[in-house]
Design a protein around this motif. Structure first.
Motif, PDB file in Angstrom:
ATOM      1  N   MET B 107       0.817  -1.224   0.000  1.00 47.34           N
ATOM      2  CA  MET B 107       0.000   0.000   0.000  1.00 47.34           C
ATOM      3  C   MET B 107       0.844   1.264   0.000  1.00 47.34           C
ATOM      4  SD  MET B 107      -3.045  -1.080   2.569  1.00 47.34           S
ATOM      5  CE  MET B 107      -3.875   0.497   2.698  1.00 47.34           C
ATOM      6  N   ILE B 108       2.073   1.163   0.515  1.00 51.34           N
ATOM      7  CA  ILE B 108       2.929   2.347   0.554  1.00 51.34           C
ATOM      8  C   ILE B 108       3.114   2.911  -0.857  1.00 51.34           C
ATOM      9  CG2 ILE B 108       5.280   3.124   1.008  1.00 51.34           C
ATOM     10  CD1 ILE B 108       5.387   1.200   3.296  1.00 51.34           C
ATOM     11  N   PHE B 109       3.136   2.010  -1.865  1.00 51.07           N
ATOM     12  CA  PHE B 109       3.462   2.461  -3.215  1.00 51.07           C
ATOM     13  C   PHE B 109       2.375   3.312  -3.841  1.00 51.07           C
ATOM     14  CE2 PHE B 109       6.482  -0.828  -2.559  1.00 51.07           C
ATOM     15  CZ  PHE B 109       7.599  -0.312  -3.160  1.00 51.07           C
ATOM     16  N   ALA B 110       1.200   3.389  -3.185  1.00 50.16           N
ATOM     17  CA  ALA B 110       0.141   4.236  -3.726  1.00 50.16           C
ATOM     18  C   ALA B 110       0.585   5.684  -3.822  1.00 50.16           C
ATOM     19  CB  ALA B 110      -1.107   4.119  -2.862  1.00 50.16           C
ATOM     20  N   VAL B 111       1.467   6.126  -2.946  1.00 51.24           N
ATOM     21  CA  VAL B 111       1.827   7.549  -2.940  1.00 51.24           C
ATOM     22  C   VAL B 111       3.277   7.766  -3.363  1.00 51.24           C
ATOM     23  CG1 VAL B 111       0.142   8.203  -1.227  1.00 51.24           C
ATOM     24  CG2 VAL B 111       2.401   7.486  -0.508  1.00 51.24           C
ATOM     25  N   LEU B 249       8.570 -11.905   0.730  1.00 53.28           N
ATOM     26  CA  LEU B 249       8.236 -10.906  -0.283  1.00 53.28           C
ATOM     27  C   LEU B 249       7.940  -9.568   0.385  1.00 53.28           C
ATOM     28  CD1 LEU B 249       8.022 -11.566  -3.247  1.00 53.28           C
ATOM     29  CD2 LEU B 249       5.565 -11.659  -3.017  1.00 53.28           C
ATOM     30  N   GLY B 250       7.194  -9.636   1.498  1.00 50.25           N
ATOM     31  CA  GLY B 250       6.828  -8.408   2.199  1.00 50.25           C
ATOM     32  C   GLY B 250       8.058  -7.685   2.712  1.00 50.25           C
ATOM     33  N   GLU B 251       9.030  -8.460   3.205  1.00 47.14           N
ATOM     34  CA  GLU B 251      10.256  -7.859   3.724  1.00 47.14           C
ATOM     35  C   GLU B 251      10.974  -7.075   2.619  1.00 47.14           C
ATOM     36  OE1 GLU B 251      14.164  -9.879   5.341  1.00 47.14           O
ATOM     37  OE2 GLU B 251      12.368 -10.629   6.333  1.00 47.14           O
ATOM     38  N   TYR B 252      11.068  -7.695   1.438  1.00 49.94           N
ATOM     39  CA  TYR B 252      11.778  -7.012   0.362  1.00 49.94           C
ATOM     40  C   TYR B 252      10.950  -5.892  -0.250  1.00 49.94           C
ATOM     41  CZ  TYR B 252      15.847  -9.861   0.547  1.00 49.94           C
ATOM     42  OH  TYR B 252      17.013 -10.426   0.968  1.00 49.94           O
ATOM     43  N   THR B 253       9.605  -6.062  -0.279  1.00 48.19           N
ATOM     44  CA  THR B 253       8.761  -4.972  -0.752  1.00 48.19           C
ATOM     45  C   THR B 253       8.932  -3.762   0.157  1.00 48.19           C
ATOM     46  OG1 THR B 253       7.210  -6.662  -1.398  1.00 48.19           O
ATOM     47  CG2 THR B 253       6.447  -4.423  -1.534  1.00 48.19           C
ATOM     48  N   ILE B 258      11.097   1.548   1.423  1.00 47.96           N
ATOM     49  CA  ILE B 258      11.925   2.438   2.237  1.00 47.96           C
ATOM     50  C   ILE B 258      13.012   3.078   1.373  1.00 47.96           C
ATOM     51  CG2 ILE B 258      13.665   2.421   4.061  1.00 47.96           C
ATOM     52  CD1 ILE B 258      10.994   2.516   5.273  1.00 47.96           C
ATOM     53  N   SER B 259      13.613   2.301   0.469  1.00 46.31           N
ATOM     54  CA  SER B 259      14.617   2.877  -0.425  1.00 46.31           C
ATOM     55  C   SER B 259      13.994   3.983  -1.265  1.00 46.31           C
ATOM     56  CB  SER B 259      15.184   1.807  -1.349  1.00 46.31           C
ATOM     57  OG  SER B 259      15.586   0.694  -0.646  1.00 46.31           O
ATOM     58  N   ALA B 260      12.761   3.737  -1.749  1.00 46.32           N
ATOM     59  CA  ALA B 260      12.088   4.752  -2.555  1.00 46.32           C
ATOM     60  C   ALA B 260      11.810   5.992  -1.724  1.00 46.32           C
ATOM     61  CB  ALA B 260      10.787   4.185  -3.115  1.00 46.32           C
ATOM     62  N   ILE B 261      11.406   5.807  -0.464  1.00 40.61           N
ATOM     63  CA  ILE B 261      11.097   6.976   0.379  1.00 40.61           C
ATOM     64  C   ILE B 261      12.363   7.768   0.650  1.00 40.61           C
ATOM     65  CG2 ILE B 261      10.231   7.685   2.626  1.00 40.61           C
ATOM     66  CD1 ILE B 261       8.548   5.074   2.538  1.00 40.61           C
ATOM     67  N   VAL B 262      13.457   7.076   0.937  1.00 41.61           N
ATOM     68  CA  VAL B 262      14.723   7.792   1.149  1.00 41.61           C
ATOM     69  C   VAL B 262      15.093   8.566  -0.111  1.00 41.61           C
ATOM     70  CG1 VAL B 262      17.194   7.503   1.535  1.00 41.61           C
ATOM     71  CG2 VAL B 262      15.591   6.216   2.883  1.00 41.61           C
ATOM     72  N   ALA B 263      14.920   7.916  -1.289  1.00 44.62           N
ATOM     73  CA  ALA B 263      15.257   8.595  -2.542  1.00 44.62           C
ATOM     74  C   ALA B 263      14.388   9.835  -2.732  1.00 44.62           C
ATOM     75  CB  ALA B 263      15.067   7.631  -3.710  1.00 44.62           C
ATOM     76  N   ILE B 283      17.602   4.508 -10.350  1.00 49.21           N
ATOM     77  CA  ILE B 283      19.029   4.515  -9.990  1.00 49.21           C
ATOM     78  C   ILE B 283      19.191   4.867  -8.521  1.00 49.21           C
ATOM     79  CG2 ILE B 283      21.202   5.768 -10.320  1.00 49.21           C
ATOM     80  CD1 ILE B 283      20.485   5.984 -13.262  1.00 49.21           C
ATOM     81  N   LYS B 284      18.455   5.909  -8.088  1.00 51.51           N
ATOM     82  CA  LYS B 284      18.576   6.336  -6.689  1.00 51.51           C
ATOM     83  C   LYS B 284      18.087   5.248  -5.742  1.00 51.51           C
ATOM     84  CE  LYS B 284      18.367  11.193  -7.784  1.00 51.51           C
ATOM     85  NZ  LYS B 284      17.517  12.354  -7.951  1.00 51.51           N
ATOM     86  N   VAL B 285      16.932   4.638  -6.095  1.00 50.86           N
ATOM     87  CA  VAL B 285      16.382   3.597  -5.227  1.00 50.86           C
ATOM     88  C   VAL B 285      17.374   2.454  -5.081  1.00 50.86           C
ATOM     89  CG1 VAL B 285      14.609   1.819  -5.103  1.00 50.86           C
ATOM     90  CG2 VAL B 285      13.977   4.133  -5.678  1.00 50.86           C
ATOM     91  N   PHE B 286      17.950   2.036  -6.212  1.00 51.22           N
ATOM     92  CA  PHE B 286      18.873   0.901  -6.142  1.00 51.22           C
ATOM     93  C   PHE B 286      20.140   1.270  -5.370  1.00 51.22           C
ATOM     94  CE2 PHE B 286      16.151  -1.149  -9.151  1.00 51.22           C
ATOM     95  CZ  PHE B 286      16.343  -2.489  -8.902  1.00 51.22           C
ATOM     96  N   SER B 287      20.601   2.528  -5.502  1.00 52.63           N
ATOM     97  CA  SER B 287      21.807   2.889  -4.734  1.00 52.63           C
ATOM     98  C   SER B 287      21.514   2.843  -3.241  1.00 52.63           C
ATOM     99  CB  SER B 287      22.326   4.281  -5.099  1.00 52.63           C
ATOM    100  OG  SER B 287      21.808   4.726  -6.279  1.00 52.63           O
TER     101      SER B 287
END
Lengths: 165, 526
Positions: B107-111, B249-253, B258-263, B283-287
């Motif tokens: 659900m986090i990915f909605a925003v 799956l949930g752990e990695y999602t 979290i990586s996306a939020i930091v980015a 690129i930012k998310v993966f870094s």
């Protein structure tokens, strides 16, 4: 749009009441706590329908994320609570208080003159809530600060109570 | 205008309005979940390979080229495994737990905005919504711990609650600095408000958020809830099959989220020169994710009391100080000019060094010399490992080159040299050499030779005893069989066996052989 909101309201309302009843009626206290979580969550859904997005998020954050988790934590730390209520001595007073509370709530609901607002609700609500809480004249700065001081006192009190001597 | 609204307006021309209202979100949800699953699979692959390289290992490399199909193989394995529910467990709670743990992460990915307008719903309260939703995942972990009816699960669930409640506070407070600068809770306006990445304007907030988020998604320095060495696997001991898969799956999602939020909050989201916005974002998310598992492969796990102390005594006050400083700056410089980053980085460095001085670990005051440089050295070491050749090899295809003095597992018998003196059989301390000789034209001829390698202890005394150097250890280092009688080598096998050169019998060959080569690439390279 309108029918969609009406449908989701009735679904949410039904789930809220059903889960609230489940909280009271379930013998297994852990299940009751989980239904309490569901109840809090559907109430957040009702906030969303009312265009109160900030309140909905705060409801989930505080009630589901903090209070419900604390309740479950307390259940886990308590022994022999899985099967129903531990003692029956306070049943009658509890029933009295419950009935009194119910009567008050029913009286309030019936006697209030519920108004339907016609204007479009504020969007975003965050700054409006901030204005209402923190603005000097018509805001609630003083109650807010008092609540903060009260909470701080409660926290310190709790620490003093459990501190090892 | 967002892509979703454009799609809806285009659809209105062809379909009834209710369908045009309902279809775009459903389509977007399908695309988004597929995309998330693909990224999560990439994350799992990159992490497992990457941690392998950080630790000078190869990592999974069997399924498909470079092991890229490993996540697929894992998924298939997880799907066809038997699903077990503990006999005295709470059936429904046990069944619901993985779902409740997984859905909030999704659900986090909605925003989360992936680019201009590429967002499911640009809520005004974006970041608050994320914080609220991600606090739901705890209940899933909780239910798993309770429903499994297992002490270790329950201990893990208790640890989780304590950890989550503690780290949520610095997590939320560290964001407030960013919110003061942008003046909005919406993820899109936070990205658009970043002329300088907030990593530089809010270095302290970034560090606190990053550490608290790592604790929130239970990455290794903070992964007490599944500490294998203490509580087996934590809350998902009793889970198998797809239910365990959902937790995984949930752990990695969640890690992706979290990586996306930091980015978005600290690295400027999709903004960046030259490349398309979505690519910049990825690129930012993966870094960020790579830094997360770099830390995971370097730092050891904290103890419970250290973990709590770190949240309450270190991150929490620093987050409060950060809000205070940012508030003062907001009054003095309301526009937050980029020059402010020098001041902020200085303040952050000073505060971290000074504040860490308040703590003692094992009776010794935490000092920058010891811990700051220690952590930096550790990170540098694991980083250098990335460029090193892995110690492990692709086994059956590649072999390690044993050292010159290595004595292998099998004996090599030189028929021409052997004079049938039977000294080896007499010398063998456990009498496993069975040799029979007969008189031939030029002396003794070996008629029967049997050596039981199932009992051989490779003492090498037979080799020492041989007066004509007809017997020596080969350089093989593997020997296995399913039946013991196959381990008895007969004369015909000895004669037919490949005569590998042995350093023992041929000193001139020994000089040409490489020295001990466990750490260097084997001959022929990779």
């Amino acid at each position: 749009m309108e029918t969609g909101i009406a449908i989701s309201f009735w679904i949410l309302a039904a789930v809220t009441i059903a889960s609230a009843l489940a909280v009271v009626l379930f013998r297994n206290i852990f299940h009751a706590a989980l239904f309490l979580v569901l109840c809090f969550f559907t109430i957040a859904g009702i906030f969303v329908i009312l265009s109160a997005d900030f309140l909905a998020a705060a409801q989930v954050l505080i009630y589901v994320g903090a209070i419900a988790v604390l309740i479950i934590f307390a259940i886990m730390l308590t022994r022999e609570t899985q099967r129903g209520s531990p003692s029956g001595r306070l049943r009658l007073p509890a029933l009295m208080v419950g009935l009194l509370f119910l009567a008050t709530m029913v009286f309030i609901v019936v006697s209030t003159d519920w108004q339907v607002i016609t204007e479009i609700p504020d969007q975003p609500t965050t700054s409006a809530i901030a204005q209402a809480l923190f603005s000097g004249e018509e805001g609630f700065v003083l109650p807010f600060e008092i609540a903060a001081a009260l909470l701080l006192a409660a926290i310190i009190g709790a620490i003093v109570l459990v501190r090892e001597r | 205008m967002g892509i979703l609204e454009q799609f809806e307006q285009w659809l209105v021309n062809y379909w009834p309005s209710w369908a045009a209202y309902l279809v775009p979100p459903l389509v977007a949800f399908a695309i988004l979940s597929t995309f998330i699953l693909v990224v999560v699979m990439a994350f799992i692959y990159i992490e497992r390979r990457g941690i392998g390289r950080f630790q000078v290992r190869l990592g999974p490399n069997r399924a498909g080229p470079f092991g890229v199909l490993q996540p697929v193989a894992d998924a298939i394995k997880v799907l066809i495994k038997e699903d077990i529910i503990p006999a005295k467990g709470d059936r429904w709670v046990h069944w619901l737990a993985p779902i409740i743990a997984f859905i909030p992460a999704l659900m986090i990915f909605a925003v989360i905005p992936f680019g201009h307008g590429a967002i499911f719903a640009d809520l005004n309260i974006g970041i608050l919504y994320i914080i609220a939703i991600s606090s739901l995942g705890i209940i899933g972990v909780f239910m798993a711990g309770w429903g499994s009816n297992n002490k270790y699960s329950l201990v893990s669930a208790m640890r989780t609650v304590a950890q989550m409640i503690s780290y949520e506070i610095p997590l939320v407070l560290s964001i407030i600095g960013v919110l003061i600068i942008t003046g909005s809770l919406s993820m899109v306006s936070i990205v658009e408000g970043q002329h300088v990445p907030f990593l530089l304007l809010q270095p302290l907030g970034f560090l606190i958020f990053f550490l608290a988020a790592a604790a929130e998604i239970n990455r290794t320095p903070f992964d007490l809830l599944e500490a294998e060495s203490e509580i087996v696997a934590g809350y998902h001991i009793e889970y198998s099959g797809m239910k365990f898969g959902l937790f995984y799956l949930g752990e990695y999602t969640h890690a992706f989220a979290i990586s996306a939020i930091v980015a978005i909050l600290f690295l400027g989201g999709w903004s960046g020169p030259f490349l398309p916005p979505a690519l910049w974002f990825l690129i930012k998310v993966f870094s960020v994710f790579i830094v997360l598992f770099w830390l995971r492969s370097t730092l050891p796990r904290l103890r419970v009391d250290q973990l709590m102390g770190f949240a309450w005594k270190c991150l929490f006050p620093l987050a409060l100080i950060n809000i205070f400083i940012t508030g003062i700056e907001a009054i003095i410089w309301p526009n937050f000019p980029w020059q402010l980053l020098i001041l902020n980085i200085l303040i952050a460095a000073l505060l971290i060094v000074l504040w860490s001085g308040f703590f003692r670990v094992a009776g010794e005051r935490v000092s920058f010399e010891r811990y700051g440089r220690g952590i930096a050295k550790g990170l540098a070491l694991t980083f250098r490992h990335l460029f090193r050749h892995p110690i492990t090899v692709q086994y059956p295809e590649q072999r390690l080159t044993p050292s010159r003095r290595f004595r292998g597992n099998l004996l090599v018998w030189d028929v021409e040299r052997c004079n049938g003196c039977r000294a080896c059989a007499r010398m063998c301390p456990i009498s496993i050499i069975d040799i029979e000789t007969a008189r031939g034209d030029k002396g003794l001829v070996v008629e029967r030779l049997e050596i039981d390698f199932g009992r051989c202890m490779f003492c090498g005394l037979c080799v020492e005893a041989c007066p004509v150097e007809a017997l020596f250890m080969s350089r093989d280092y593997e020997k296995a069989s399913y039946r013991r009688e196959l381990l008895v080598m007969k004369k015909e096998q000895f004669v037919a066996a490949e005569k590998r050169p042995s350093a023992y019998a041929y000193p001139e060959l020994e000089a040409e052989m490489p020295p001990q080569t466990l750490l260097a690439p084997p001959k022929g390279g990779r």
